[in-house]
Design a protein around this motif. Structure first.
Motif, PDB file in Angstrom:
ATOM      1  N   ASP A 219       0.812  -1.219   0.000  1.00  0.00           N
ATOM      2  CA  ASP A 219       0.000   0.000   0.000  1.00  0.00           C
ATOM      3  C   ASP A 219       0.847   1.272   0.000  1.00  0.00           C
ATOM      4  N   ARG A 220       2.138   1.127  -0.266  1.00  0.00           N
ATOM      5  CA  ARG A 220       3.037   2.268  -0.233  1.00  0.00           C
ATOM      6  C   ARG A 220       3.734   2.468  -1.571  1.00  0.00           C
ATOM      7  N   THR A 221       4.107   3.710  -1.832  1.00  0.00           N
ATOM      8  CA  THR A 221       4.953   4.042  -2.968  1.00  0.00           C
ATOM      9  C   THR A 221       6.227   4.680  -2.411  1.00  0.00           C
ATOM     10  N   ALA A 222       7.365   4.088  -2.746  1.00  0.00           N
ATOM     11  CA  ALA A 222       8.629   4.565  -2.175  1.00  0.00           C
ATOM     12  C   ALA A 222       8.870   6.037  -2.498  1.00  0.00           C
ATOM     13  N   GLY A 223       8.552   6.440  -3.725  1.00  0.00           N
ATOM     14  CA  GLY A 223       8.768   7.839  -4.101  1.00  0.00           C
ATOM     15  C   GLY A 223       7.941   8.794  -3.275  1.00  0.00           C
ATOM     16  N   GLU A 224       6.714   8.382  -2.942  1.00  0.00           N
ATOM     17  CA  GLU A 224       5.845   9.231  -2.130  1.00  0.00           C
ATOM     18  C   GLU A 224       6.432   9.428  -0.734  1.00  0.00           C
ATOM     19  N   ILE A 225       6.953   8.356  -0.149  1.00  0.00           N
ATOM     20  CA  ILE A 225       7.528   8.460   1.191  1.00  0.00           C
ATOM     21  C   ILE A 225       8.837   9.249   1.146  1.00  0.00           C
ATOM     22  N   ALA A 226       9.629   9.038   0.096  1.00  0.00           N
ATOM     23  CA  ALA A 226      10.870   9.810  -0.054  1.00  0.00           C
ATOM     24  C   ALA A 226      10.571  11.298  -0.165  1.00  0.00           C
ATOM     25  N   LEU A 227       9.497  11.640  -0.888  1.00  0.00           N
ATOM     26  CA  LEU A 227       9.114  13.042  -1.022  1.00  0.00           C
ATOM     27  C   LEU A 227       8.653  13.605   0.317  1.00  0.00           C
ATOM     28  N   ALA A 228       7.871  12.827   1.064  1.00  0.00           N
ATOM     29  CA  ALA A 228       7.397  13.278   2.372  1.00  0.00           C
ATOM     30  C   ALA A 228       8.549  13.468   3.351  1.00  0.00           C
ATOM     31  N   SER A 229       9.624  12.741   3.134  1.00  0.00           N
ATOM     32  CA  SER A 229      10.785  12.833   4.018  1.00  0.00           C
ATOM     33  C   SER A 229      11.692  13.998   3.664  1.00  0.00           C
ATOM     34  N   ASN A 230      11.794  14.317   2.368  1.00  0.00           N
ATOM     35  CA  ASN A 230      12.880  15.194   1.919  1.00  0.00           C
ATOM     36  C   ASN A 230      12.462  16.290   0.954  1.00  0.00           C
ATOM     37  N   SER A 231      11.193  16.644   0.929  1.00  0.00           N
ATOM     38  CA  SER A 231      10.719  17.628  -0.044  1.00  0.00           C
ATOM     39  C   SER A 231      11.505  18.930   0.038  1.00  0.00           C
ATOM     40  N   ALA A 232      11.696  19.446   1.250  1.00  0.00           N
ATOM     41  CA  ALA A 232      12.395  20.724   1.392  1.00  0.00           C
ATOM     42  C   ALA A 232      13.845  20.621   0.923  1.00  0.00           C
ATOM     43  N   HIS A 233      14.525  19.525   1.261  1.00  0.00           N
ATOM     44  CA  HIS A 233      15.931  19.382   0.903  1.00  0.00           C
ATOM     45  C   HIS A 233      16.123  19.309  -0.603  1.00  0.00           C
ATOM     46  N   LEU A 234      15.160  18.723  -1.309  1.00  0.00           N
ATOM     47  CA  LEU A 234      15.308  18.544  -2.750  1.00  0.00           C
ATOM     48  C   LEU A 234      15.278  19.869  -3.507  1.00  0.00           C
ATOM     49  N   GLY A 235      14.899  20.952  -2.835  1.00  0.00           N
ATOM     50  CA  GLY A 235      14.896  22.251  -3.482  1.00  0.00           C
ATOM     51  C   GLY A 235      16.037  23.155  -3.060  1.00  0.00           C
ATOM     52  N   LEU A 236      16.889  22.690  -2.130  1.00  0.00           N
ATOM     53  CA  LEU A 236      17.981  23.525  -1.635  1.00  0.00           C
ATOM     54  C   LEU A 236      19.222  23.340  -2.501  1.00  0.00           C
ATOM     55  N   PRO A 237      19.843  24.431  -2.946  1.00  0.00           N
ATOM     56  CA  PRO A 237      20.951  24.331  -3.907  1.00  0.00           C
ATOM     57  C   PRO A 237      22.088  23.424  -3.453  1.00  0.00           C
ATOM     58  N   HIS A 238      22.464  23.471  -2.164  1.00  0.00           N
ATOM     59  CA  HIS A 238      23.607  22.661  -1.734  1.00  0.00           C
ATOM     60  C   HIS A 238      23.268  21.174  -1.724  1.00  0.00           C
ATOM     61  N   TYR A 239      21.998  20.830  -1.476  1.00  0.00           N
ATOM     62  CA  TYR A 239      21.604  19.421  -1.565  1.00  0.00           C
ATOM     63  C   TYR A 239      21.516  18.983  -3.026  1.00  0.00           C
ATOM     64  N   VAL A 240      20.967  19.831  -3.873  1.00  0.00           N
ATOM     65  CA  VAL A 240      20.902  19.512  -5.298  1.00  0.00           C
ATOM     66  C   VAL A 240      22.310  19.260  -5.839  1.00  0.00           C
ATOM     67  N   ASP A 241      23.246  20.117  -5.480  1.00  0.00           N
ATOM     68  CA  ASP A 241      24.623  19.971  -5.950  1.00  0.00           C
ATOM     69  C   ASP A 241      25.241  18.676  -5.441  1.00  0.00           C
ATOM     70  N   MET A 242      25.044  18.383  -4.146  1.00  0.00           N
ATOM     71  CA  MET A 242      25.608  17.160  -3.583  1.00  0.00           C
ATOM     72  C   MET A 242      25.032  15.922  -4.265  1.00  0.00           C
ATOM     73  N   LEU A 243      23.715  15.889  -4.466  1.00  0.00           N
ATOM     74  CA  LEU A 243      23.086  14.715  -5.071  1.00  0.00           C
ATOM     75  C   LEU A 243      23.542  14.525  -6.509  1.00  0.00           C
ATOM     76  N   ARG A 244      23.696  15.617  -7.225  1.00  0.00           N
ATOM     77  CA  ARG A 244      24.212  15.498  -8.592  1.00  0.00           C
ATOM     78  C   ARG A 244      25.645  14.978  -8.595  1.00  0.00           C
ATOM     79  N   LYS A 245      26.451  15.459  -7.648  1.00  0.00           N
ATOM     80  CA  LYS A 245      27.834  14.964  -7.547  1.00  0.00           C
ATOM     81  C   LYS A 245      27.863  13.475  -7.192  1.00  0.00           C
ATOM     82  N   SER A 246      26.816  13.010  -6.507  1.00  0.00           N
ATOM     83  CA  SER A 246      26.757  11.595  -6.132  1.00  0.00           C
ATOM     84  C   SER A 246      26.249  10.728  -7.276  1.00  0.00           C
ATOM     85  N   GLY A 247      25.855  11.339  -8.380  1.00  0.00           N
ATOM     86  CA  GLY A 247      25.381  10.582  -9.531  1.00  0.00           C
ATOM     87  C   GLY A 247      23.882  10.498  -9.660  1.00  0.00           C
ATOM     88  N   ILE A 248      23.142  11.177  -8.769  1.00  0.00           N
ATOM     89  CA  ILE A 248      21.680  11.180  -8.833  1.00  0.00           C
ATOM     90  C   ILE A 248      21.250  12.422  -9.612  1.00  0.00           C
TER      91      ILE A 248
END
Length: 319
Positions: A219-248
């Motif tokens: 009854d769960r979608t992993a992407g939905e829970i990931a979004l609920a956990s990290n929505s704010a971080h996914l819009g912050l420039p330093h997190y975006v930069d780090m995730l891109r550097k990690s290959g995501i």
């Protein structure tokens, strides 16, 4: 040997809400109880409440935000927590977002690295009983914390990218990361930590990784829970930069798409119990000393009781 700890997966509005999670640390093999910066029940006071209720457990502040308090107050609060609980404290600090710096200081830090260096140097000296004399770009202190024996207090620094990791190697006891995949820690963060420690002629700090995760269910979608956990971080420039550097390859603008990418890139872990244990093993193999189980997405989607049960299940499997 990597230890496993627990993050309180929401911002408590009443201190008694902390008790089930303190109980998990008290009654299971979980190593430490962590909380990030809260503007509701402040972490120091919440942990002391838990100690008063009988749960005297090791605690971690990961991370409190430097603009909120002077280093003297930071050292005083951290030692006060160690005195009240009688247990070790990891006092983690970070500069916070530029918007917070602007709101509280009147201007962002021109150099977050310099600000963090001055701040941690002052806190360390004060906790060591030294008379700290600093007249820096961001920290002014000419004071001493009255010496008194307490449980150990470690100094932590929030780390995402190599420059801050090198600084942690120079001045911190613990590097604390958030949302960082295991491979990125192995290939980017740890080499920078070692470089900074070698430059300063000191031991390499411990590496603590806050790892967001959830059990897979029909009854769960992993992407939905990931979004609920990290929505704010996914819009912050330093997190975006780090995730891109990690290959995501996240967009930084499409939150739902980015949350799915986070799951696919192992920035957010999802699977059955055996799969989660195997994925967490990757952090141990990468050289992480402490993995902090972060079920914030579960708490946000299904409530704190579900989050507590999820942690108990995962901790039991890890045992």
């Amino acid at each position: 040997m990597t230890t496993h700890s627990v993050l309180i997966p929401f911002l408590p509005t009443r201190p008694e809400q902390i008790l089930p999670y303190a109980g998990l640390v008290h009654w299971t093999q979980a190593h430490r109880l962590w909380q990030g910066q809260s503007l509701m029940v402040e972490p120091h006071q919440g942990f002391v409440h838990a100690a008063g209720a009988g749960f005297r457990v090791p605690t971690g502040l990961g991370v409190t935000l430097m603009p909120l308090r002077h280093p003297y107050e930071a050292a005083l609060q951290a030692r006060s927590l160690a005195l009240a609980t009688g247990q070790p404290v990891t006092a983690g600090f970070g500069p916070g977002a530029p918007s917070l710096q602007q709101a509280l200081r009147g201007a962002p830090y021109r150099s977050p690295l310099t600000a963090a260096r001055e701040y941690l140097t002052a806190v360390r000296g004060l906790l060591a009983g030294e008379h700290v004399r600093i007249d820096g770009d961001y920290v002014t202190c000419d004071a001493q914390l009255a010496p008194f024996p307490s449980a150990p207090v470690e100094i932590g620094l929030g780390v995402l990218r190599p420059a801050m990791a090198r600084l942690a190697g120079e001045v911190a006891d613990v590097a604390i990361t958030w949302l960082t995949p295991a491979a990125y820690l192995r290939d980017t963060v740890l080499p920078a930590l070692r470089e900074g420690a070698a430059k300063a002629g000191r031991p390499v700090p411990r590496l603590t990784a806050m790892v967001p995760l959830a059990l897979a269910r029909k009854d769960r979608t992993a992407g939905e829970i990931a979004l609920a956990s990290n929505s704010a971080h996914l819009g912050l420039p330093h997190y975006v930069d780090m995730l891109r550097k990690s290959g995501i390859g996240i967009t930084g603008t499409d939150r739902e798409l980015d949350a799915r990418a986070l799951v696919e890139g192992r920035g957010f872990l999802s699977g059955d119990v055996a799969e989660l244990v195997a994925q967490l093993k990757e952090y141990e193999e990468a050289g992480v000393d402490e993995v902090v189980l972060n079920v914030t997405g579960v708490a946000n989607c299904y409530g704190p009781q579900a989050a507590s049960e999820e942690l108990r299940t995962i901790l039991s499997a890890l045992a």
